[in-house]
Design a protein around this motif. Structure first.
Motif, short mmCIF file in Angstrom:
data_model
loop_
_atom_site.label_atom_id
_atom_site.label_comp_id
_atom_site.label_asym_id
_atom_site.label_seq_id
_atom_site.Cartn_x
_atom_site.Cartn_y
_atom_site.Cartn_z
N ALA A 1 57.84 83.78 10.16
CA ALA A 1 56.86 84.79 9.77
C ALA A 1 55.72 84.81 10.78
CB ALA A 1 56.32 84.51 8.36
N PHE A 2 56.08 84.73 12.06
CA PHE A 2 55.15 84.76 13.18
C PHE A 2 54.10 83.65 13.06
CE2 PHE A 2 57.16 88.33 14.72
CZ PHE A 2 57.35 89.25 13.71
N GLY A 3 54.52 82.49 12.69
CA GLY A 3 53.62 81.36 12.59
C GLY A 3 54.13 80.15 13.32
N VAL A 4 53.82 78.98 12.80
CA VAL A 4 54.23 77.72 13.40
C VAL A 4 55.61 77.35 12.88
CG1 VAL A 4 53.63 75.28 13.59
CG2 VAL A 4 51.84 77.00 13.56
N PRO A 5 56.48 76.80 13.71
CA PRO A 5 57.82 76.45 13.25
C PRO A 5 57.77 75.57 12.01
CG PRO A 5 57.65 76.19 15.62
CD PRO A 5 56.27 76.47 15.12
N GLN A 6 58.64 75.85 11.06
CA GLN A 6 58.70 75.07 9.84
C GLN A 6 59.76 73.99 9.89
OE1 GLN A 6 59.20 77.89 6.70
NE2 GLN A 6 57.50 79.15 7.39
N ALA A 7 60.54 73.96 10.97
CA ALA A 7 61.56 72.92 11.10
C ALA A 7 61.58 72.42 12.53
CB ALA A 7 62.94 73.48 10.72
N ALA A 8 61.80 71.15 12.71
CA ALA A 8 61.86 70.57 14.05
C ALA A 8 63.29 70.57 14.55
CB ALA A 8 61.32 69.14 14.02
N PHE A 9 63.44 70.82 15.83
CA PHE A 9 64.74 70.77 16.47
C PHE A 9 64.77 69.58 17.40
CE2 PHE A 9 64.43 75.02 15.02
CZ PHE A 9 65.72 75.39 14.71
N ALA A 10 65.94 69.02 17.55
CA ALA A 10 66.07 67.86 18.41
C ALA A 10 66.72 68.26 19.72
CB ALA A 10 66.93 66.80 17.72
N GLN A 11 66.35 67.57 20.80
CA GLN A 11 66.91 67.83 22.10
C GLN A 11 67.42 66.52 22.69
OE1 GLN A 11 63.65 69.66 24.05
NE2 GLN A 11 64.18 71.71 23.35
N ALA A 12 68.33 66.62 23.61
CA ALA A 12 68.92 65.44 24.21
C ALA A 12 68.98 65.59 25.71
CB ALA A 12 70.32 65.23 23.63
N ASP A 13 69.40 64.53 26.35
CA ASP A 13 69.50 64.56 27.80
C ASP A 13 70.49 65.60 28.27
OD1 ASP A 13 69.10 61.00 28.49
OD2 ASP A 13 67.65 62.59 28.20
N LEU A 14 70.17 66.20 29.38
CA LEU A 14 71.07 67.11 30.06
C LEU A 14 71.92 66.34 31.05
CD1 LEU A 14 68.47 69.94 30.55
CD2 LEU A 14 70.57 70.17 29.27
N PRO A 15 73.02 66.93 31.54
CA PRO A 15 73.87 66.20 32.50
C PRO A 15 73.12 65.83 33.76
CG PRO A 15 74.43 68.53 32.45
CD PRO A 15 73.51 68.29 31.29
N LYS A 16 73.39 64.65 34.26
CA LYS A 16 72.71 64.17 35.47
C LYS A 16 73.58 64.28 36.71
CE LYS A 16 69.57 60.95 33.10
NZ LYS A 16 69.89 61.41 31.74
N THR B 1 76.43 72.83 35.07
CA THR B 1 76.73 72.36 36.42
C THR B 1 75.60 72.73 37.38
OG1 THR B 1 79.09 72.57 36.00
CG2 THR B 1 78.40 72.48 38.30
N GLY B 2 75.08 73.94 37.25
CA GLY B 2 73.97 74.34 38.10
C GLY B 2 72.75 73.47 37.90
N TYR B 3 72.48 73.15 36.65
CA TYR B 3 71.34 72.27 36.37
C TYR B 3 71.54 70.91 37.03
CZ TYR B 3 68.30 69.06 33.91
OH TYR B 3 67.38 68.08 33.63
N ALA B 4 72.71 70.31 36.83
CA ALA B 4 72.98 68.98 37.38
C ALA B 4 73.01 68.99 38.90
CB ALA B 4 74.30 68.45 36.83
N ALA B 5 73.54 70.06 39.48
CA ALA B 5 73.69 70.12 40.93
C ALA B 5 72.35 70.07 41.65
CB ALA B 5 74.45 71.38 41.33
#
Length: 439
Positions: A45-60, A326-330
């Protein structure tokens, strides 16, 4: 939110979930496709997120990137490569072939189709483009399912990088499935050169805009009576520029069935995207893809004129096989200065691209919703806001909103319910409320 059938759960999610490290609002500048499976989409509703999302490592490493992509990849079948039959239509939007798909990881009840159709490139040359249609569960309502013409963000530039060649359709866990759940059919172009043979004119608003527009006509031909004639364009990142471009094109085409556009975190200020200020961080690994797009648009352009030795090192891989991971890791750890030659923005082809991709000057047909995230370090929010303000000064009525603190992909995910509500208002014929002068 259950996104996939257990037997085809994405390997990438399983791998990435094991290396979970930090919360969703990232500052690393390159978060993509790595949100922990099972997180719900919050209605903001155009406000602050009501749920948290988790992130993880990207390919190295490149092998890790290729492995993640292989886990989602589907084969490039003759559907994509066989020449059209002699009696197939040849006009833009003409359907070449369609097939029902059973190998996508989609929620139970939804159905999917692949489509192959004629479109136009930036110079209005005929091209063959692929895509998919995602239908809600159950029978179509009277008049057909309302249509969202979806324009995806950067998936890569090589032929295997088409979302229709990915089990999760690339954005499945980033809000895409929420549209059919809400009773909206998705018609999603791959952009030509992804899936189909030929060069993908990456980050060209004309080429991508045509692919979006003509996907709708092709989908109607593939599924007569199933889809509503009325449609709305929606896109994220690269697709956010494409969807805004659709609004510009429809101003000329004057299609009465087109109802408006949503542009999320769009690359609507190309210079700010490809040459951000140090404070904006940016994501340098996109630059070799930009070089590829320039070569596709301007065949006489030499990628060596803007790429350094380090910048070109993995270019052939990105141009032929490797996609986003692949582009990110490269190019992990490489700076813009290491990848791009000094004064590369002054190269004539780059200048031509920047001129062709200008947004906010031309009028658009129908309502326009522009969303961005305050923590976006891939497509800096300053450029998006500046373009929206310029559009307002040029008489373009739009609704703009910035989600505080959200990075690039979390903006797409956390705004999905707001997008859906806005889109449903368009189909319901409700008045459009613009906020020019208020941001």
């Amino acid at each position: 939110m259950s996104l996939t059938h257990p037997e085809i759960l994405s390997e990438k999610r399983n791998l990435l979930a094991q290396c979970l490290k930090k919360a969703a609002v990232s500052k690393n500048g390159a978060v993509r496709k790595v949100l922990l499976a099972g997180a719900g989409v919050a209605a903001l509703a155009f406000g602050v997120p009501q749920a948290a999302f988790a992130q993880a490592d990207l390919p190295k490493t490149i092998p890790e990137g290729l492995k993640l992509e292989a886990a989602q990849a589907l084969p490039i079948t003759p559907f994509y490569t066989e020449a059209p039959s002699a009696d197939a239509p040849t006009w833009p939007g003409g359907l070449i072939r369609a097939e029902k798909v059973t190998d996508y990881a989609i929620p139970a009840g939804m159905t999917a189709w692949r489509i192959l159709y004629h479109s136009l490139d930036a110079e209005r040359h005929d091209v063959v483009t692929s895509g998919f249609v995602l239908l809600p569960a159950g029978p179509a309502p009277a008049g057909g399912w309302p249509v969202v013409a979806w324009a995806h963000g950067t998936s890569g530039v090589a032929q295997p990088c088409a979302p229709s060649l990915m089990k999760d359709l690339y954005y499945g866990d980033e809000g895409l499935f929420e549209f059919p759940k809400a009773g909206l059919a998705v018609v999603a172009t791959d952009y030509h050169g992804q899936g189909t043979p030929g060069a993908h004119q990456y980050m060209n608003k004309l080429a991508q805009g045509y692919d979006v527009i003509y996907s709708v006509a092709a989908a109607h031909a593939a599924l007569p009576g199933v889809l509503s004639k009325q449609w709305v364009a929606d896109g994220h990142s690269q697709g956010g520029m494409a969807s805004w471009s659709v609004g510009e094109m429809e101003q000329q085409m004057k299609n009465p069935d087109y109802l408006g556009t949503v542009s999320v975190s769009g690359t609507v200020d190309m210079l700010d995207f490809i040459a951000p200020t140090p404070e904006e961080v940016g994501a340098p690994f996109y630059f070799p893809m930009v070089a590829y797009g320039l070569k596709a648009r301007y065949p006489d352009f030499d990628v060596h004129s803007i790429l350094t030795k380090d910048g070109y090192e993995h270019y052939p891989l990105i141009a032929t096989k490797g996609c986003w991971f692949t582009g990110y890791a490269a190019y992990l750890g490489k700076t813009s200065a290491q990848i791009m030659k000094p004064n590369w923005t002054k190269v004539p082809a780059v200048q031509a691209m920047l001129k062709e991709d200008i947004m906010g000057d031309k009028p658009v047909k129908g309502p326009l919703m522009v969303l961005t995230g305050g923590g976006d370090v891939s497509v800096p929010p300053g450029g998006v806001k500046k373009t929206a303000q310029k559009a307002c000064k040029n008489g373009i009525k739009l609704f703009f909103h910035l989600y505080p603190g959200l990075d690039h992909d979390p903006t797409m995910i956390n705004s999905t319910q707001d997008q859906i509500a806005w889109i449903k208002d368009r189909f319901a014929g409700k008045p459009f409320e613009q906020n020019c002068g208020g941001f």
